[in-house]
Design an enzyme around this catalytic site. Sequence first.
Site, PDB file in Angstrom:
ATOM      1  N   LYS A  70       0.803  -1.237   0.000  1.00  0.00           N
ATOM      2  CA  LYS A  70       0.000   0.000   0.000  1.00  0.00           C
ATOM      3  C   LYS A  70       0.833   1.283   0.000  1.00  0.00           C
ATOM      4  CE  LYS A  70      -4.065  -1.957   2.234  1.00  0.00           C
ATOM      5  NZ  LYS A  70      -5.138  -1.744   3.207  1.00  0.00           N
ATOM      6  N   ASP A 106      -9.893   2.845   2.369  1.00  0.00           N
ATOM      7  CA  ASP A 106      -9.929   2.219   3.704  1.00  0.00           C
ATOM      8  C   ASP A 106     -10.634   3.116   4.735  1.00  0.00           C
ATOM      9  OD1 ASP A 106      -8.683  -0.171   3.028  1.00  0.00           O
ATOM     10  OD2 ASP A 106      -6.676   0.613   3.386  1.00  0.00           O
TER      11      ASP A 106
END
Length: 281
Positions: A70, A106
């Site tokens: 990420k 997220d």
Amino acid sequence: MINTPPIKAGVVGWPISHSLSPRLHGYWLKKYHIDGTYDPYAVKPEDLGSFIKTLAEKNITGLNLTVPHKEIILPFLDHVDDIARKIGAVNTVTCHDGRLSGTNTDGYGFLTNLKEMAPNWSATAGPAMIIGAGGAARAAMVSLLDVGVPEIKLVNRTRSRAENLAEIYGDLPITVCDWQGLSENLSGLSLLVNTTVLGMTGQLPLDIDLSELSSSAVVYDIVYNPLETDLLKSAKANGNITVDGLGMLLYQAVPAFKIWYGQRPEVDHALREYMIAGLGV
Ligand code: ATR
């Protein structure tokens, strides 16, 4: 009639075999009769750059990123949006005309799940404590401050990592607390969040004495395997509303699915049950 090729997307991680994303996107592709695929890609961190460069030639429209990619994906992208920059991590990449853009869903998943499972929680009611200082903690922190939480109390086993975050987000109301004195800092909180792996199957439990925590506070564990961690069990016994982590996984996927396949998918009870069956719990 013009024949359009199936829309291809997937998730890249190392390892990748445990990812539930193929099961999740596969469910929606079938439900909405979409001509598309969603595949897992096992790619070592050192190979991410060369893998990313092949997306266009492989006709891959979308990519989710999971551990450990990420953060290391950032320099390989042509465009990174504001929210991903703020969180410092990208979990969703879209390839359009050979250009790669990254975002982070997220925080959206974290917040949407919280609002659904604890609809009476109010952002402005008091400080939130976040346990952990990794990417998940940053997504939770940024999204909570965005909706008006007045203060974040940050606690991490390695205190220097929490201090580092407080420094990076220097203009935001973040207070670093001691891991040892954690239980003494619970009074007055409106929300307690675990973003660490503690409580996950195969890990130690997160053992906190919740007696100082008001029963009106919400306790949120982003762990989803098991759905009810020891922390959530203690929180229920303390009278708190609890939020498990499965909804975060489901909701973070909604915007990505919409971008790539053109359909906003629904998160409902049937999907939750289907995903729980995939956990083997
Ligand atoms: P993610 O990006 O998924 O949040 P991460 O960056 O690896 O993952 O962060 C994991 C978090 O879990 C960290 O806050 C880590 O604490 P440290 O910074 O001290 O490593 C926390 N964590 C992992 N194992 C832990 C353990 N056994 N006890 C306490 N915290 C733990």
